[in-house]
Design a protein around this motif. Structure first.
Motif, PDB file in Angstrom:
ATOM      1  N   SER A 328      -2.621 -30.862 -10.399  1.00 18.70           N
ATOM      2  CA  SER A 328      -3.914 -31.452  -9.520  1.00 18.70           C
ATOM      3  C   SER A 328      -5.154 -30.576  -9.914  1.00 18.70           C
ATOM      4  O   SER A 328      -6.152 -31.190  -9.989  1.00 18.70           O
ATOM      5  CB  SER A 328      -3.606 -31.080  -8.115  1.00 18.70           C
ATOM      6  OG  SER A 328      -2.447 -31.858  -7.690  1.00 18.70           O
ATOM      7  N   ILE A 329      -4.804 -29.351 -10.227  1.00 21.21           N
ATOM      8  CA  ILE A 329      -5.959 -28.404 -10.733  1.00 21.21           C
ATOM      9  C   ILE A 329      -6.579 -28.844 -11.989  1.00 21.21           C
ATOM     10  O   ILE A 329      -7.757 -28.715 -12.118  1.00 21.21           O
ATOM     11  CB  ILE A 329      -5.455 -26.954 -10.725  1.00 21.21           C
ATOM     12  CG1 ILE A 329      -5.186 -26.183  -9.375  1.00 21.21           C
ATOM     13  CG2 ILE A 329      -6.474 -26.040 -11.357  1.00 21.21           C
ATOM     14  CD1 ILE A 329      -4.392 -24.850  -9.207  1.00 21.21           C
ATOM     15  N   VAL A 352      -1.231 -28.874  -2.282  1.00 22.28           N
ATOM     16  CA  VAL A 352      -2.683 -28.447  -2.707  1.00 22.28           C
ATOM     17  C   VAL A 352      -3.160 -27.932  -1.492  1.00 22.28           C
ATOM     18  O   VAL A 352      -4.018 -26.887  -1.566  1.00 22.28           O
ATOM     19  CB  VAL A 352      -3.463 -29.765  -3.356  1.00 22.28           C
ATOM     20  CG1 VAL A 352      -2.712 -30.145  -4.535  1.00 22.28           C
ATOM     21  CG2 VAL A 352      -3.562 -30.625  -2.188  1.00 22.28           C
ATOM     22  N   ASP A 353      -2.842 -28.276  -0.369  1.00 25.86           N
ATOM     23  CA  ASP A 353      -3.400 -27.501   0.870  1.00 25.86           C
ATOM     24  C   ASP A 353      -2.136 -26.575   1.686  1.00 25.86           C
ATOM     25  O   ASP A 353      -1.072 -27.230   1.912  1.00 25.86           O
ATOM     26  CB  ASP A 353      -3.867 -28.681   1.794  1.00 25.86           C
ATOM     27  CG  ASP A 353      -4.351 -28.035   3.101  1.00 25.86           C
ATOM     28  OD1 ASP A 353      -4.158 -26.772   3.382  1.00 25.86           O
ATOM     29  OD2 ASP A 353      -5.195 -28.750   3.576  1.00 25.86           O
ATOM     30  N   PHE A 354      -2.560 -25.257   1.358  1.00 19.21           N
ATOM     31  CA  PHE A 354      -1.545 -24.450   1.723  1.00 19.21           C
ATOM     32  C   PHE A 354      -1.725 -23.772   3.278  1.00 19.21           C
ATOM     33  O   PHE A 354      -1.203 -22.710   3.664  1.00 19.21           O
ATOM     34  CB  PHE A 354      -1.283 -23.354   0.911  1.00 19.21           C
ATOM     35  CG  PHE A 354      -0.818 -23.688  -0.648  1.00 19.21           C
ATOM     36  CD1 PHE A 354       0.516 -23.493  -0.867  1.00 19.21           C
ATOM     37  CD2 PHE A 354      -1.467 -24.412  -1.478  1.00 19.21           C
ATOM     38  CE1 PHE A 354       0.890 -23.793  -2.103  1.00 19.21           C
ATOM     39  CE2 PHE A 354      -1.281 -24.639  -2.545  1.00 19.21           C
ATOM     40  CZ  PHE A 354       0.146 -24.520  -2.789  1.00 19.21           C
ATOM     41  N   ARG A 482       4.685 -32.866   5.923  1.00 20.37           N
ATOM     42  CA  ARG A 482       3.381 -32.995   6.566  1.00 20.37           C
ATOM     43  C   ARG A 482       2.198 -32.452   5.668  1.00 20.37           C
ATOM     44  O   ARG A 482       0.982 -32.800   5.743  1.00 20.37           O
ATOM     45  CB  ARG A 482       3.439 -32.516   7.932  1.00 20.37           C
ATOM     46  CG  ARG A 482       4.319 -33.426   8.920  1.00 20.37           C
ATOM     47  CD  ARG A 482       4.495 -32.691  10.334  1.00 20.37           C
ATOM     48  NE  ARG A 482       5.075 -33.651  11.056  1.00 20.37           N
ATOM     49  CZ  ARG A 482       6.561 -33.548  11.006  1.00 20.37           C
ATOM     50  NH1 ARG A 482       7.148 -32.638  10.214  1.00 20.37           N
ATOM     51  NH2 ARG A 482       7.200 -34.390  11.759  1.00 20.37           N
ATOM     52  N   SER A 483       2.547 -31.457   5.006  1.00 23.14           N
ATOM     53  CA  SER A 483       1.666 -30.617   4.107  1.00 23.14           C
ATOM     54  C   SER A 483       1.247 -31.602   2.928  1.00 23.14           C
ATOM     55  O   SER A 483       0.225 -31.439   2.561  1.00 23.14           O
ATOM     56  CB  SER A 483       2.173 -29.286   3.630  1.00 23.14           C
ATOM     57  OG  SER A 483       1.143 -28.634   2.763  1.00 23.14           O
ATOM     58  N   VAL A 484       2.286 -32.007   2.393  1.00 26.77           N
ATOM     59  CA  VAL A 484       2.128 -33.095   1.083  1.00 26.77           C
ATOM     60  C   VAL A 484       1.306 -34.298   1.510  1.00 26.77           C
ATOM     61  O   VAL A 484       0.617 -34.703   0.600  1.00 26.77           O
ATOM     62  CB  VAL A 484       3.465 -33.566   0.581  1.00 26.77           C
ATOM     63  CG1 VAL A 484       3.327 -34.410  -0.614  1.00 26.77           C
ATOM     64  CG2 VAL A 484       4.434 -32.346   0.073  1.00 26.77           C
ATOM     65  N   PHE A 485       1.584 -34.757   2.914  1.00 27.18           N
ATOM     66  CA  PHE A 485       0.884 -35.688   3.312  1.00 27.18           C
ATOM     67  C   PHE A 485      -0.541 -35.738   3.337  1.00 27.18           C
ATOM     68  O   PHE A 485      -1.585 -36.802   3.220  1.00 27.18           O
ATOM     69  CB  PHE A 485       1.578 -36.100   4.575  1.00 27.18           C
ATOM     70  CG  PHE A 485       0.843 -37.465   5.323  1.00 27.18           C
ATOM     71  CD1 PHE A 485       1.492 -38.657   4.957  1.00 27.18           C
ATOM     72  CD2 PHE A 485      -0.351 -37.606   6.176  1.00 27.18           C
ATOM     73  CE1 PHE A 485       1.033 -39.878   5.535  1.00 27.18           C
ATOM     74  CE2 PHE A 485      -0.764 -38.873   6.587  1.00 27.18           C
ATOM     75  CZ  PHE A 485      -0.016 -39.937   6.234  1.00 27.18           C
ATOM     76  N   LYS A 486      -1.200 -34.381   3.392  1.00 24.94           N
ATOM     77  CA  LYS A 486      -2.738 -34.154   3.458  1.00 24.94           C
ATOM     78  C   LYS A 486      -3.266 -34.595   2.330  1.00 24.94           C
ATOM     79  O   LYS A 486      -4.329 -34.772   2.108  1.00 24.94           O
ATOM     80  CB  LYS A 486      -2.739 -32.436   3.801  1.00 24.94           C
ATOM     81  CG  LYS A 486      -2.214 -32.100   5.112  1.00 24.94           C
ATOM     82  CD  LYS A 486      -2.779 -30.763   5.290  1.00 24.94           C
ATOM     83  CE  LYS A 486      -2.427 -30.074   6.736  1.00 24.94           C
ATOM     84  NZ  LYS A 486      -2.769 -28.793   6.892  1.00 24.94           N
ATOM     85  N   LEU A 487      -2.478 -34.911   1.228  1.00 25.87           N
ATOM     86  CA  LEU A 487      -3.141 -35.385   0.059  1.00 25.87           C
ATOM     87  C   LEU A 487      -3.874 -36.585   0.090  1.00 25.87           C
ATOM     88  O   LEU A 487      -4.998 -37.025  -0.350  1.00 25.87           O
ATOM     89  CB  LEU A 487      -2.003 -35.795  -1.216  1.00 25.87           C
ATOM     90  CG  LEU A 487      -1.531 -34.599  -2.007  1.00 25.87           C
ATOM     91  CD1 LEU A 487      -0.192 -34.847  -2.606  1.00 25.87           C
ATOM     92  CD2 LEU A 487      -2.525 -33.969  -2.776  1.00 25.87           C
TER      93      LEU A 487
END
Length: 588
Positions: A328-329, A352-354, A482-487
């Motif tokens: 992603s980076i 990507v969002d921690f 749910r963290s992955v879903f933030k994509l």
């Protein structure tokens, strides 16, 4: 390497304090050897926060006292009903769905059901006592609740041979032979641990033979990666090749396990030209490798080689776990700079969002990162085994206590699997890269905040225009779904999100025909309004089976045409360095 690293920004406190700071680093490195790499100061701060606020909260004290009397009353009622001859009385509390310690039928009979009920009620009371206390920091509250659960797990009646009816029954049937077998298992495991050897049975899963066996050639080798090109299995292939970027925290062949469950083989059989990065297992001499080195020597170097080998200027990128974060980076920086070689991006269990990293985030704060940095300063790298205790505690019931009961008390060796053998094949992480990763991504969340810089300029995820296929797994403790879903919120492009059953590894290694697998899917065009994660999950329709065919169908829609295979150059041809799986995967 030295010339390149001299231009990198210094690490926190690097070069400061001289001999005094070095003394601190050595002291912290020694401390980490006795704490499995976990900072005791971070833990003490959490307990202090909880205890001080509890001591000044009479209302909370009264509440937990009332809860204690309530639990005692419920246990007394249960014991009374058992005393009336109802030996298998209806329980007053049932274990959580993931708690399998009390599944044996004998736990439902007196007196074992009374022990089980007393333990579960105590566990519930501690949850009440450690949560919902005003003034306690959210992270400290979660730490206290987490560690209180770990402490309670050590005294579960299932862990003691005289309290566990399954062990008692096995001991009578085997006249104690299970303890002899268990002792042999324990001694063997201890010797393997001391000698640095893998667990029993792992030797039956050798890379290049039983696992990582898909035919191919290494076509690129630099100081950080080997690039594997897999031999085609069809007469024609899609014009756009696939480049897989695995996590560097473990060996790459999680995606090329046994032939029956190899994602790589599945792609090749479906007519794709597949390339995969095999990361080097760094040693102390490579301590100065940075996160940007992983981007340049890893992703970008591999893309150049793929383009040269295939002649295709469009490439499907696929990243797993940390590899997905790095991908992603790299994709963000490329899009910023006008490089549009990615035909699509696929991100498997990749964050990507921690901001909400799950329970693994409990082990990441300033104190913890400083301790790990000092360990890496002393050794040059971070050995994955130093963090093994933290990973095991995330699932202590399954990975620690269930293992002890079955292997040492019941004397039952669990059969080794390819996934278990891979999980024991750990790697090291270089000092500079790991420090940058933990600080910039985990601690500061710089990538989402627009503060993460590549070549001196910030990158932005919303610059990515390639369509994205993202996969989250329902019981992931490393990259919560749910963290992955933030994509879906962060990317300004078409995105398909799949939520599959299973955990961080088993949910991804989910081949067609795997029993009990299902998935839910969300397709969003770039202008669509993204739904709430929990609301979507509640209403989404489950599709039974593996998500792999859905991904291949999605890749097909984003591929242009098919081309005939050139057998003379199909597996690297004259540029082949050696046969797959190469040299780096065998490094210890």
């Amino acid at each position: 390497m030295a010339a390149a690293s001299s231009q990198l920004p210094p690490l926190p406190d690097e070069g400061a304090g001289g001999i005094y700071r070095d003394a601190d680093r050595l002291s912290h490195a020694l401390l980490a050897a006795f704490t499995a790499g976990i900072s005791p100061i971070s833990l003490l701060q959490a307990w202090q926060d909880w205890l001080l606020h509890l001591s000044t909260s009479p209302g909370k004290q009264a509440e937990v006292s009332a809860k204690a009397f309530e639990k005692l009353a419920r246990l007394s009622d249960f014991l009374f009903r058992c005393g009336l001859g109802m030996g298998s009385a209806t329980p007053t509390i049932t274990p959580l769905p993931q708690d399998r310690r009390f599944q044996h039928q004998a736990w439902q009979a007196f007196p074992f059901n009374a022990q089980q009920q007393a333990f579960l009620l105590s566990q519930q009371w501690w949850h009440n006592a450690t949560s919902g206390l005003p003034g306690v920091g959210r992270r400290h509250e979660r730490l206290v609740e987490f560690y209180s659960r770990q402490i309670l797990d050590t005294v579960s009646p299932s862990n003691f041979p005289t309290l566990n009816p399954e062990v008692i029954d096995k001991t009578f049937r085997k006249t104690g032979a299970n303890f002899v077998t268990g002792a042999n298992n324990l001694v063997e495991d201890l010797f393997r641990l001391i000698d640095g050897r893998p667990p029993a049975g792992a030797e039956n899963f050798r890379p290049g033979l039983e696992v990582a066996a898909t035919p191919g050639e290494v076509i690129l080798r630099n100081e950080l990666i080997e690039l594997i090109r897999y031999a085609p299995m069809t007469e024609t292939v899609k014009h756009e090749p696939i480049l897989i970027v695995p996590a560097w925290i473990m060996k790459y062949y999680i995606l090329d396990l046994s032939p029956r469950n190899s994602l790589v083989r599945y792609l090749v059989q479906n007519g794709y030209t597949v390339f995969c990065i095999s990361w080097r297992n760094p040693d102390g001499d490579q301590a100065d490798l940075s996160l940007d080195n992983y981007r340049r020597l890893g992703v970008l170097a591999a893309m150049d080689a793929v383009e040269e080998a295939t002649g295709s200027g469009r490439i499907h990128g696929a990243g797993y776990c940390l590899g997905g974060t790095l991908l992603s980076i790299a994709a963000s920086a490329m899009a910023r700079d006008g490089d549009h070689r990615f035909a699509s991006l696929s991100l498997f269990a990749a964050q990507v969002d921690f901001e909400e990293p799950g329970e693994l985030g409990l082990f990441v704060d300033e104190s913890q990162i400083t301790l790990l940095e000092d360990v890496m300063w002393a050794e040059g790298t971070l050995d994955q085994r130093r963090m093994a205790g933290a990973f095991q505690m995330l699932r202590s019931q399954d990975l620690i206590w269930s293992h002890i009961v079955h292997e040492y008390l019941l004397g039952e060796r669990a059969p080794m699997t390819d996934l278990m053998a891979w999980n024991a094949d750990s790697t090291r992480m270089p000092y500079r890269m790991q420090s940058q990763y933990l600080r910039q991504l985990y601690l500061n969340n710089d990538l989402v905040g627009g503060r993460f810089c590549v070549e001196g300029r910030p990158v932005h995820l919303e610059d990515i225009r390639a369509p994205v296929f993202a996969v989250g797994t329902e019981t992931d403790h490393v990259a919560p779904w749910r963290s992955v879903f933030k994509l879906t919120y962060l990317l300004d492009t078409d995105i398909d999100f799949v939520l599959t059953t299973g955990g961080h590894n088993a949910g991804i290694v989910s081949e067609p025909g795997h029993p009990g697998r299902s998935y839910r899917r969300l397709s969003c065009r770039h202008a669509d309004i993204r739904p709430d994660a929990d609301e979507w999950a509640k209403n989404a329709i489950a599709t039974y089976g593996s998500w792999w065919p859905a991904w291949v169908e999605w890749l097909m829609r984003h591929s242009s045409r098919e081309v005939a295979v050139d057998r003379s150059d199909a597996a690297g041809g004259s540029k082949a360095i050696c046969a797959a799986p190469g040299r780096y995967v065998l490094e210890r």
